[in-house]
Design an enzyme around this catalytic site. Sequence first.
Site, short mmCIF file in Angstrom:
data_model
loop_
_atom_site.label_atom_id
_atom_site.label_comp_id
_atom_site.label_asym_id
_atom_site.label_seq_id
_atom_site.Cartn_x
_atom_site.Cartn_y
_atom_site.Cartn_z
N ARG A 17 35.42 51.49 47.13
CA ARG A 17 34.58 51.34 46.06
C ARG A 17 33.69 50.15 45.96
O ARG A 17 34.38 48.96 46.26
CB ARG A 17 35.57 51.26 44.88
CG ARG A 17 34.95 51.29 43.28
CD ARG A 17 35.96 51.68 42.42
NE ARG A 17 35.60 51.02 41.14
CZ ARG A 17 36.07 50.17 40.33
NH1 ARG A 17 37.07 49.17 41.27
NH2 ARG A 17 35.77 49.61 39.27
N ASN A 75 29.38 41.07 41.64
CA ASN A 75 29.87 42.41 42.24
C ASN A 75 29.71 43.59 41.11
O ASN A 75 29.50 44.69 41.58
CB ASN A 75 30.89 42.19 42.84
CG ASN A 75 32.16 41.73 41.99
OD1 ASN A 75 31.66 41.19 40.81
ND2 ASN A 75 33.43 41.89 42.40
N LYS A 120 26.24 33.74 31.24
CA LYS A 120 25.47 33.19 32.41
C LYS A 120 25.64 34.28 33.64
O LYS A 120 26.73 34.07 34.14
CB LYS A 120 25.71 31.88 32.76
CG LYS A 120 24.73 31.38 33.84
CD LYS A 120 25.33 30.20 34.86
CE LYS A 120 26.00 31.09 36.05
NZ LYS A 120 25.12 31.81 36.78
N PRO A 121 24.88 35.18 33.84
CA PRO A 121 25.01 35.97 35.16
C PRO A 121 24.93 35.46 36.39
O PRO A 121 24.36 34.24 36.47
CB PRO A 121 24.02 37.18 34.88
CG PRO A 121 22.85 36.52 34.10
CD PRO A 121 23.55 35.33 33.30
N ALA A 122 25.49 35.93 37.44
CA ALA A 122 25.38 35.35 38.84
C ALA A 122 23.69 35.49 39.41
O ALA A 122 22.97 36.28 38.91
CB ALA A 122 26.06 36.29 39.51
N GLU A 168 39.56 34.97 35.77
CA GLU A 168 39.90 36.24 36.49
C GLU A 168 39.02 35.84 38.02
O GLU A 168 37.73 35.79 38.10
CB GLU A 168 38.90 37.11 35.96
CG GLU A 168 39.25 37.64 34.50
CD GLU A 168 40.50 38.64 34.64
OE1 GLU A 168 41.16 38.96 35.68
OE2 GLU A 168 41.16 38.56 33.34
N ARG A 179 33.47 42.99 29.40
CA ARG A 179 34.66 42.61 29.23
C ARG A 179 34.87 41.60 28.59
O ARG A 179 35.91 41.34 28.12
CB ARG A 179 35.28 42.59 30.65
CG ARG A 179 35.51 43.62 31.45
CD ARG A 179 36.31 43.11 32.95
NE ARG A 179 36.63 44.24 33.54
CZ ARG A 179 37.41 44.11 34.51
NH1 ARG A 179 37.82 42.49 35.02
NH2 ARG A 179 37.89 44.80 35.36
N CYS A 230 37.34 42.58 43.52
CA CYS A 230 38.41 41.78 43.41
C CYS A 230 39.84 42.19 43.65
O CYS A 230 40.70 41.73 44.13
CB CYS A 230 38.45 40.79 42.31
SG CYS A 230 38.31 41.86 40.85
N SER A 287 41.49 50.38 37.12
CA SER A 287 40.69 49.67 36.19
C SER A 287 40.80 50.48 34.99
O SER A 287 40.29 51.62 34.91
CB SER A 287 39.33 49.39 36.55
OG SER A 287 39.34 48.21 37.44
P1 NAD Z 1 31.36 32.57 42.75
O1 NAD Z 1 32.60 31.75 42.14
O2 NAD Z 1 30.61 31.80 43.73
O3 NAD Z 1 30.37 32.97 41.35
C1 NAD Z 1 30.71 33.46 40.30
C2 NAD Z 1 29.77 32.85 38.75
O4 NAD Z 1 30.05 31.36 38.86
C3 NAD Z 1 28.39 33.08 39.43
O5 NAD Z 1 27.69 33.28 38.25
C4 NAD Z 1 27.82 31.58 39.76
O6 NAD Z 1 26.73 31.24 39.63
C5 NAD Z 1 28.88 30.55 39.09
N1 NAD Z 1 29.07 29.38 39.28
C6 NAD Z 1 29.31 29.08 40.80
N2 NAD Z 1 29.36 27.68 40.86
C7 NAD Z 1 29.64 27.25 39.38
C8 NAD Z 1 29.97 26.00 38.72
N3 NAD Z 1 30.23 24.80 39.50
N4 NAD Z 1 30.09 26.04 37.41
C9 NAD Z 1 29.60 27.09 36.72
N5 NAD Z 1 29.48 28.37 37.45
C10 NAD Z 1 29.50 28.27 38.83
O7 NAD Z 1 31.79 33.94 42.90
P2 NAD Z 1 30.88 35.26 43.40
O8 NAD Z 1 30.90 35.18 44.86
O9 NAD Z 1 29.87 35.31 42.52
O10 NAD Z 1 32.03 36.64 43.12
C11 NAD Z 1 32.88 36.81 43.95
C12 NAD Z 1 34.32 36.32 43.50
O11 NAD Z 1 34.70 36.85 42.25
C13 NAD Z 1 35.55 36.81 44.44
O12 NAD Z 1 36.41 35.87 44.73
C14 NAD Z 1 36.03 37.87 43.53
O13 NAD Z 1 37.47 38.24 43.88
C15 NAD Z 1 35.82 37.32 42.31
N6 NAD Z 1 36.02 38.34 41.12
C16 NAD Z 1 37.23 38.44 40.46
C17 NAD Z 1 37.45 39.50 39.56
C18 NAD Z 1 38.38 39.41 38.76
O14 NAD Z 1 38.42 40.21 37.46
N7 NAD Z 1 39.66 38.76 39.03
C19 NAD Z 1 36.44 40.31 39.25
C20 NAD Z 1 35.15 40.22 40.29
C21 NAD Z 1 35.17 39.27 41.25
#
Ligand code: NAD
Length: 471
Positions: free
Chosen positions: A273, A142, A165-167, A245, A150, A279, A436
């Site tokens: 936003r 996101n 490791k980015p998404a 997080e 950060r 999140c 933020s």
């Molecule tokens: P996600 O948990 O599916 O993925 C996040 C990351 O984790 C990705 O890079 C993904 O490839 C990786 N991942 C997935 N499974 C994994 C595993 N088993 N081992 C290691 N890595 C793994 O989340 P998303 O859908 O990409 O992001 C949305 C979520 O992130 C929402 O719940 C949002 O609230 C949260 N978020 C939190 C914050 C915060 O600061 N608290 C900020 C932004 C987003």
Amino acid sequence: MSQKILEYPMSTFPVINPATEQHLADVHDATSQDWMQALSDAVTAGQSWSQVTPRQRATVLNDIFAAVAEREDDFATTMTKEMGKPLREARGEVAYGNEYFRWFAEEAVRIDGRLAQSPAGVGTILVTHEPVGPVLAITPWNFPLAMATRKIAPALAAGCSIIVKPAQETPLTMVLLGEVIAEVLRKHNIDEKLVQVITTSHASDMSKELMADPRLRKVTFTGSTGVGRHLVRQSADNLQRTSMELGGNAPFVVAEDADLDLVLTCALQAKMRNGGEACIAANRFLVASSIEEEFTKRLTEHMEGVVMGDGMDDATTLGPIITKKQRDGIAELVDDAVSKGAQVLTGGTIPEGKGFFYPATVLTKLPKDARILSEEIFGPVATVTTFDSLDEGIAMANDTEFGLAAYGFSENIHTAQKLAKELKAGMVGINRGAISDPAAPFGGIKQSGFGREGGSEGIEEYLDIKYIALQ
Ligand code: NAD
């Protein structure tokens, strides 16, 4: 230590533009060999970096800040294309995300300790800090830049090496950042393996193997609560330090005496936003019943003014949702609420055509059992619920397993103080819709995780405490 090398059929994975569904690029799909090599390199690079003086570390961080600022356009365009957010917002994220480098450049020289006398008179207590060691950072789609800066900036400031490791949906922004940082490190004759970006579609294997290696000392994760829990469990064997997080379900409480002009401006910020894919996005508008009609009418007018489209178009104020799956998930939450009696005031239907779009939507008359009230929406949907007394409103706000952000609005100092004190979250905005700030500790409580990013607290996540007993 011998490692099992996993075999995969493909060596790249595709990146798709969510506004057009067009193929943007193919990126290297890292495998076991890549990430295990990255860890060995991170250990070596980290050992030298931990010897670099704080002032030199600050200089490097400031140079990274300048290099990212110089490439603002490239970062913003890359981000809009792979993630979908409007270009104006992408520029905002570059500025905001980059500030972490400047902030932690300033913190690098302030890693202080403590000197105390033993009350029993058995000597002197000296407390110092040391870099925790190699870090693994896993980030979501996101905020493709800011969620990683950060982590990278405080890790470097503390004297640690880091693997990012980015998404899988948004790797390109991070690949670009990796290149920009490597160039700065080369100029300073610093091992460029200090910061390594690993793109992979095998996230689960990667975290499992790296965390099984005791040389990795810290895992910092931003993403969903489910994956966060999995990583914390996985950290047990080697007792790696973790920062989590995780998800949110932010309440936005509007007291009877709130300034409605301000409330509406902040409501739009807190809800729209990043298209609601944040999140800390307001998930539930909880409004005093006496002002609900006016609030809802004005919120609906504002939401009807939102321009949905490709983030590269200047007029766009709402981009697409990241993937079809994520978009369909938002539609399911809305449909569930409507099937249980909620009323749609605007939006609520997936538009025809290309791209993973979902319109700005307002829902009222929500039944208590609507899933949308307890689950994170992560999209441009506002739910409005009323309360009769402030205590009832606060109780509704706190009735969630999450505790990341909360917002409270009132013109009365006592009510504002009550909201600040009683809203249960890691971060509370009082008469503010955007909270933020690199200088503030970002993070949650309860199922939203633990650890803080930013502020003077952010660097502590990357430091071990050492107590030296002096005669
Ligand atoms: P996600 O948990 O599916 O993925 C996040 C990351 O984790 C990705 O890079 C993904 O490839 C990786 N991942 C997935 N499974 C994994 C595993 N088993 N081992 C290691 N890595 C793994 O989340 P998303 O859908 O990409 O992001 C949305 C979520 O992130 C929402 O719940 C949002 O609230 C949260 N978020 C939190 C914050 C915060 O600061 N608290 C900020 C932004 C987003």
